[in-house]
Motif scaffolding. Structure first.
Motif, mmCIF file in Angstrom:
data_model
loop_
_atom_site.group_PDB
_atom_site.id
_atom_site.type_symbol
_atom_site.label_atom_id
_atom_site.label_comp_id
_atom_site.label_asym_id
_atom_site.label_seq_id
_atom_site.Cartn_x
_atom_site.Cartn_y
_atom_site.Cartn_z
ATOM 1 N N THR A 38 -2.467 -1.795 1.377
ATOM 2 C CA THR A 38 -3.641 -1.989 0.534
ATOM 3 C C THR A 38 -3.527 -1.071 -0.673
ATOM 4 O O THR A 38 -3.242 0.121 -0.525
ATOM 5 C CB THR A 38 -4.933 -1.655 1.310
ATOM 6 O OG1 THR A 38 -4.989 -2.458 2.486
ATOM 7 C CG2 THR A 38 -6.162 -1.903 0.461
ATOM 8 N N CYS A 89 4.272 -2.114 -8.749
ATOM 9 C CA CYS A 89 4.522 -2.779 -7.470
ATOM 10 C C CYS A 89 5.084 -1.768 -6.475
ATOM 11 O O CYS A 89 5.983 -0.986 -6.809
ATOM 12 C CB CYS A 89 5.506 -3.942 -7.650
ATOM 13 S SG CYS A 89 4.838 -5.267 -8.678
ATOM 14 N N GLN A 91 6.192 -0.789 -2.205
ATOM 15 C CA GLN A 91 6.594 -1.209 -0.864
ATOM 16 C C GLN A 91 6.762 0.050 -0.026
ATOM 17 O O GLN A 91 7.249 1.074 -0.522
ATOM 18 C CB GLN A 91 7.888 -2.008 -0.883
ATOM 19 C CG GLN A 91 8.236 -2.582 0.483
ATOM 20 C CD GLN A 91 9.398 -3.557 0.421
ATOM 21 O OE1 GLN A 91 10.306 -3.417 -0.391
ATOM 22 N NE2 GLN A 91 9.367 -4.541 1.286
ATOM 23 N N SER A 105 6.493 -2.911 4.738
ATOM 24 C CA SER A 105 5.382 -3.692 4.192
ATOM 25 C C SER A 105 5.939 -4.750 3.259
ATOM 26 O O SER A 105 7.083 -4.676 2.816
ATOM 27 C CB SER A 105 4.418 -2.783 3.409
ATOM 28 O OG SER A 105 4.980 -2.430 2.152
ATOM 29 N N GLY A 108 3.398 -5.061 -2.752
ATOM 30 C CA GLY A 108 2.063 -5.230 -3.294
ATOM 31 C C GLY A 108 2.022 -4.714 -4.716
ATOM 32 O O GLY A 108 2.601 -3.677 -5.033
#
Length: 113
Positions: A38, A89, A91, A105, A108
């Motif tokens: 998140t 971005c 990870q 992950s 994101g």
């Protein structure tokens, strides 16, 4: 009468039969768990990352835009090295005690203020 040559041939055939097709199956690396990631804007020049806990991981590597950002033992990180208006971005990869990857992950992305 069974000759030594026939005994050898029979034993050799049994050994080969136990090997299947003769090809060894490599099971590959163990499965890797997924980490939920998140991303939250917490200020004009700061983003907070939170990810799910992995009981096997002893350390988490955080990558930003493909480059190492931090190695932490917690499941949260504040990145205060961002600039407003830019997209970042991330990870996260969890590593076990031996350093092997145990969880990862998805990537994101978020834009800072």
């Amino acid at each position: 009468m069974t000759t030594p040559r026939r005994l050898f041939a029979a034993a050799f055939a049994l050994v080969l039969a136990g090997c299947g097709s003769g090809h060894h199956h490599d099971p590959g690396p163990p499965p890797v768990a997924g980490l939920g990631l998140t991303l939250t804007r917490i200020g004009p020049d700061a983003l907070q990352l939170d990810w799910s806990f992995d009981p096997v991981a002893v350390v988490y590597d955080v990558v930003r835009d493909g480059y190492p950002l931090a190695r932490v033992g917690a499941t949260t990180l504040v990145d205060a090295s961002v600039f407003g208006g830019y997209r970042y971005c991330y990870q996260v990869t969890g590593r076990g005690a031996s350093g092997v990857v145990v969880s990862v992950s998805s990537v994101g992305c978020i834009t800072a203020f």
